[in-house]
Scaffold this motif. Structure first.
Motif, PDB file in Angstrom:
ATOM      1  N   ALA A   1      55.710  52.226 -10.535  1.00 26.17           N
ATOM      2  CA  ALA A   1      56.271  50.875 -10.387  1.00 26.17           C
ATOM      3  C   ALA A   1      57.651  50.871  -9.724  1.00 26.17           C
ATOM      4  O   ALA A   1      58.070  49.843  -9.192  1.00 26.17           O
ATOM      5  CB  ALA A   1      56.332  50.179 -11.740  1.00 26.17           C
ATOM      6  N   ASN A   2      58.338  51.995  -9.724  1.00 31.96           N
ATOM      7  CA  ASN A   2      59.663  52.048  -9.096  1.00 31.96           C
ATOM      8  C   ASN A   2      59.599  52.329  -7.600  1.00 31.96           C
ATOM      9  O   ASN A   2      60.608  52.279  -6.912  1.00 31.96           O
ATOM     10  CB  ASN A   2      60.530  53.113  -9.771  1.00 31.96           C
ATOM     11  CG  ASN A   2      60.799  52.772 -11.219  1.00 31.96           C
ATOM     12  OD1 ASN A   2      60.805  51.598 -11.602  1.00 31.96           O
ATOM     13  ND2 ASN A   2      61.008  53.786 -12.036  1.00 31.96           N
TER      14      ASN A   2
ATOM     15  N   TYR B   1      55.279  49.074  -4.115  1.00 35.14           N
ATOM     16  CA  TYR B   1      54.303  49.597  -5.073  1.00 35.14           C
ATOM     17  C   TYR B   1      53.070  48.703  -5.237  1.00 35.14           C
ATOM     18  O   TYR B   1      51.990  49.206  -5.531  1.00 35.14           O
ATOM     19  CB  TYR B   1      54.953  49.928  -6.424  1.00 35.14           C
ATOM     20  CG  TYR B   1      55.092  48.769  -7.384  1.00 35.14           C
ATOM     21  CD1 TYR B   1      54.154  48.561  -8.385  1.00 35.14           C
ATOM     22  CD2 TYR B   1      56.156  47.890  -7.293  1.00 35.14           C
ATOM     23  CE1 TYR B   1      54.281  47.505  -9.267  1.00 35.14           C
ATOM     24  CE2 TYR B   1      56.285  46.829  -8.170  1.00 35.14           C
ATOM     25  CZ  TYR B   1      55.345  46.634  -9.147  1.00 35.14           C
ATOM     26  OH  TYR B   1      55.460  45.592 -10.016  1.00 35.14           O
ATOM     27  N   THR B   2      53.196  47.388  -5.028  1.00 32.56           N
ATOM     28  CA  THR B   2      52.003  46.539  -5.158  1.00 32.56           C
ATOM     29  C   THR B   2      51.006  46.832  -4.030  1.00 32.56           C
ATOM     30  O   THR B   2      49.800  46.808  -4.244  1.00 32.56           O
ATOM     31  CB  THR B   2      52.349  45.038  -5.178  1.00 32.56           C
ATOM     32  OG1 THR B   2      53.084  44.704  -4.009  1.00 32.56           O
ATOM     33  CG2 THR B   2      53.160  44.686  -6.421  1.00 32.56           C
ATOM     34  N   LEU B   3      51.522  47.141  -2.862  1.00 24.16           N
ATOM     35  CA  LEU B   3      50.669  47.513  -1.731  1.00 24.16           C
ATOM     36  C   LEU B   3      50.031  48.882  -1.971  1.00 24.16           C
ATOM     37  O   LEU B   3      48.840  49.091  -1.706  1.00 24.16           O
ATOM     38  CB  LEU B   3      51.517  47.533  -0.459  1.00 24.16           C
ATOM     39  CG  LEU B   3      50.848  47.388   0.885  1.00 24.16           C
ATOM     40  CD1 LEU B   3      49.860  46.226   0.911  1.00 24.16           C
ATOM     41  CD2 LEU B   3      51.904  47.194   1.971  1.00 24.16           C
TER      42      LEU B   3
ATOM     43  N   ARG C   1      49.758  57.771 -10.754  1.00 25.17           N
ATOM     44  CA  ARG C   1      50.647  57.024  -9.852  1.00 25.17           C
ATOM     45  C   ARG C   1      50.581  55.524 -10.100  1.00 25.17           C
ATOM     46  O   ARG C   1      51.594  54.833 -10.020  1.00 25.17           O
ATOM     47  CB  ARG C   1      50.295  57.334  -8.400  1.00 25.17           C
ATOM     48  CG  ARG C   1      51.283  56.716  -7.429  1.00 25.17           C
ATOM     49  CD  ARG C   1      51.214  57.408  -6.136  1.00 25.17           C
ATOM     50  NE  ARG C   1      52.104  56.881  -5.135  1.00 25.17           N
ATOM     51  CZ  ARG C   1      51.990  57.202  -3.864  1.00 25.17           C
ATOM     52  NH1 ARG C   1      51.049  58.044  -3.466  1.00 25.17           N
ATOM     53  NH2 ARG C   1      52.827  56.705  -2.980  1.00 25.17           N
ATOM     54  N   PHE C   2      49.383  55.032 -10.396  1.00 20.54           N
ATOM     55  CA  PHE C   2      49.246  53.603 -10.685  1.00 20.54           C
ATOM     56  C   PHE C   2      50.083  53.243 -11.912  1.00 20.54           C
ATOM     57  O   PHE C   2      50.773  52.239 -11.929  1.00 20.54           O
ATOM     58  CB  PHE C   2      47.773  53.241 -10.919  1.00 20.54           C
ATOM     59  CG  PHE C   2      47.488  51.770 -10.821  1.00 20.54           C
ATOM     60  CD1 PHE C   2      46.996  51.223  -9.645  1.00 20.54           C
ATOM     61  CD2 PHE C   2      47.704  50.922 -11.898  1.00 20.54           C
ATOM     62  CE1 PHE C   2      46.739  49.855  -9.544  1.00 20.54           C
ATOM     63  CE2 PHE C   2      47.450  49.555 -11.815  1.00 20.54           C
ATOM     64  CZ  PHE C   2      46.963  49.023 -10.630  1.00 20.54           C
TER      65      PHE C   2
END
Length: 181
Positions: free
Chosen positions: A128-129, A133-135, A123-124
């Motif tokens: 990204a979509n 995603y940064t959280l 998942r990491f």
């Protein structure tokens, strides 16, 4: 099952939000240790993972993550994908609460830890979509750190560092690294 725990499970459905909250916190705390009643609630919790009520989905995911250490039959190996699905819940707060507790599955044993790590790495690398995603990445890095602090497995730290290195935005890379300071 302990009558007290049974009462707390019943209190999750209470009209009074304070009673619900106390029940939730008591059950969650109980799952930090090995318990002998995990299988008495396992199937119900598994059903709750897809319940129309997002509170039930969130609670089920958090409780099952904690109950992984009380699973000598290793049911989690078969049920993990259903648990993981809640980390992608349409209701972001539900997804986030689930994701923030998923690391506890790694405490259950080597197979469970490796499986959970594979899901996180995938998942990491491929999420990204996703919205926020940064959280989500941050929560996964925090989870890896919590697991590392519990089991002191250098492979977990190495994996986290390798994931962090793939972050192209230096601001987020720095934020993720701060978890490991």
């Amino acid at each position: 099952m302990d009558r007290d725990i049974q009462a707390y499970f019943e209190n999750l459905e209470a009209k009074d939000k304070d009673v619900q909250f106390e029940a939730f916190n008591t059950i969650l705390a109980a799952t930090n240790e090995e318990v002998d009643w995990a299988y008495e609630v396992w199937d119900q919790l598994k059903d709750w993972l897809t319940d129309p009520d997002n509170h039930r989905r969130s609670r089920a995911a958090q409780f099952l993550s904690g109950l992984a250490i009380s699973d000598p039959e290793k049911r989690m190996l078969n049920d993990f994908s259903a648990l993981w699905a809640v980390t992608k819940d349409p209701k972001f707060v539900t997804a986030r609460h689930s994701l923030q507790s998923i690391w506890k599955v790694g405490l259950a044993g080597q197979e469970q830890k490796e499986m959970m790590m594979q899901y996180i790495v995938d998942r990491f690398q491929n999420g990204a979509n996703e919205k926020h995603y940064t959280l989500i990445r941050y929560d996964m890095i925090v989870g890896l750190k919590k697991l590392y602090d519990q089991v002191n497995d250098e492979q977990i730290k190495q994996t986290a560092m390798e994931l962090i290195e793939t972050e192209e935005d230096s601001k987020y890379r720095k934020k993720y690294l701060s978890v490991w300071k």
